[in-house]
Design a protein around this motif. Structure first.
Motif, PDB file in Angstrom:
ATOM      1  N   ALA A  12       0.907  -1.098  -0.043  1.00 49.52           N
ATOM      2  CA  ALA A  12       0.055   0.139   0.100  1.00 49.52           C
ATOM      3  C   ALA A  12       1.080   1.315   0.039  1.00 49.52           C
ATOM      4  CB  ALA A  12      -1.001   0.008   1.287  1.00 49.52           C
ATOM      5  N   ALA A  13       1.928   1.374   0.829  1.00 48.67           N
ATOM      6  CA  ALA A  13       2.820   2.563   0.867  1.00 48.67           C
ATOM      7  C   ALA A  13       3.429   2.375  -0.439  1.00 48.67           C
ATOM      8  CB  ALA A  13       4.046   2.102   1.949  1.00 48.67           C
ATOM      9  N   GLU A  14       3.982   1.526  -1.159  1.00 50.38           N
ATOM     10  CA  GLU A  14       4.656   1.674  -2.326  1.00 50.38           C
ATOM     11  C   GLU A  14       3.557   2.288  -3.357  1.00 50.38           C
ATOM     12  OE1 GLU A  14       6.261  -2.086  -2.901  1.00 50.38           O
ATOM     13  OE2 GLU A  14       8.332  -1.689  -2.351  1.00 50.38           O
ATOM     14  N   ALA A  15       2.642   1.697  -3.141  1.00 42.04           N
ATOM     15  CA  ALA A  15       1.394   2.165  -4.332  1.00 42.04           C
ATOM     16  C   ALA A  15       1.113   3.668  -4.405  1.00 42.04           C
ATOM     17  CB  ALA A  15      -0.034   1.486  -4.224  1.00 42.04           C
ATOM     18  N   LEU A  16       1.412   4.257  -2.902  1.00 43.70           N
ATOM     19  CA  LEU A  16       1.368   5.850  -2.779  1.00 43.70           C
ATOM     20  C   LEU A  16       2.230   6.732  -3.130  1.00 43.70           C
ATOM     21  CD1 LEU A  16      -0.578   5.533   0.683  1.00 43.70           C
ATOM     22  CD2 LEU A  16      -1.741   6.406  -1.490  1.00 43.70           C
ATOM     23  N   VAL A  17       3.763   5.869  -3.366  1.00 45.38           N
ATOM     24  CA  VAL A  17       4.782   6.563  -3.609  1.00 45.38           C
ATOM     25  C   VAL A  17       4.591   7.332  -5.149  1.00 45.38           C
ATOM     26  CG1 VAL A  17       7.346   6.650  -4.119  1.00 45.38           C
ATOM     27  CG2 VAL A  17       6.222   5.367  -2.221  1.00 45.38           C
ATOM     28  N   ALA A  18       4.143   6.578  -6.182  1.00 45.64           N
ATOM     29  CA  ALA A  18       4.392   7.260  -7.410  1.00 45.64           C
ATOM     30  C   ALA A  18       3.514   8.336  -7.629  1.00 45.64           C
ATOM     31  CB  ALA A  18       4.024   6.241  -8.528  1.00 45.64           C
TER      32      ALA A  18
END
Length: 183
Positions: free
Chosen positions: A163-169
């Protein structure tokens, strides 16, 4: 020789009358041009042309009170146009910043001041659009930053990495600085 006056004297008198008539015509034309030059609203007065008309009126012998009145209108026009130009410059500088760095409140105040100072509606509308774009971009950035920070706020073992990686971009696209994510 009418009534015993020498013909040269009559001719000289006629010449003086013609000169006086011409001087009065020039004075009247200079006064009319001066009044026309300062008759517009202060922001519409062509300052250079009005200054030229004032100089011509002075040399043509236009009455001092008419000159003084025109000079006051010319001075008011110069001051109003200077205020307008300064307000336009301040507004332009305020909205020249990149959207994410634009100081929305200050730029909004500058646009309002510019409108009040007589800057053209199209210029003010353009600035207001840019301010609104900045407000929206900053809102997207702030929301993305808050979502990213919420995703990585728990202790490291409790972070939902996917979920955190999905929010980075999306956060990067919205302008969130790398440091905001802790990286």
């Amino acid at each position: 020789e009418a009534a015993g006056v020498p013909e040269e004297a009559v001719a000289a008198a006629r010449g003086l009358v013609d000169q006086a008539r011409e001087a009065q015509r020039r004075r009247d034309e200079a006064q009319a041009a001066l009044l026309a030059a300062v008759s517009a609203e202060p922001l519409e007065v062509e300052v250079g042309a009005a200054a030229d008309a004032l100089a011509a009126a002075e040399s043509a012998g236009v009455a001092l009170e008419a000159q003084d009145s025109a000079r006051a209108k010319l001075d008011a026009a110069k001051a109003a146009q200077q205020r307008r130009d300064e307000a336009r410059d301040a507004m332009g500088a305020a909205v020249a910043q990149p959207l994410l760095l634009l100081e929305v409140e200050g730029a909004t105040a500058a646009a309002e001041h510019a409108a009040a100072a007589g800057v053209g509606m199209a210029e003010v509308a353009w600035a207001r659009e840019k301010i609104e774009e900045a407000r929206e971009a900053q809102g997207r950035r702030d929301a993305a930053q808050a979502a990213l920070q919420a995703a990585v706020a728990p202790a490291a073992l409790q972070v939902d990495v996917a979920a955190a990686e999905a929010l980075v971009a999306p956060a990067e696209a919205a302008g969130v600085p790398e440091a905001a994510g802790g990286g």
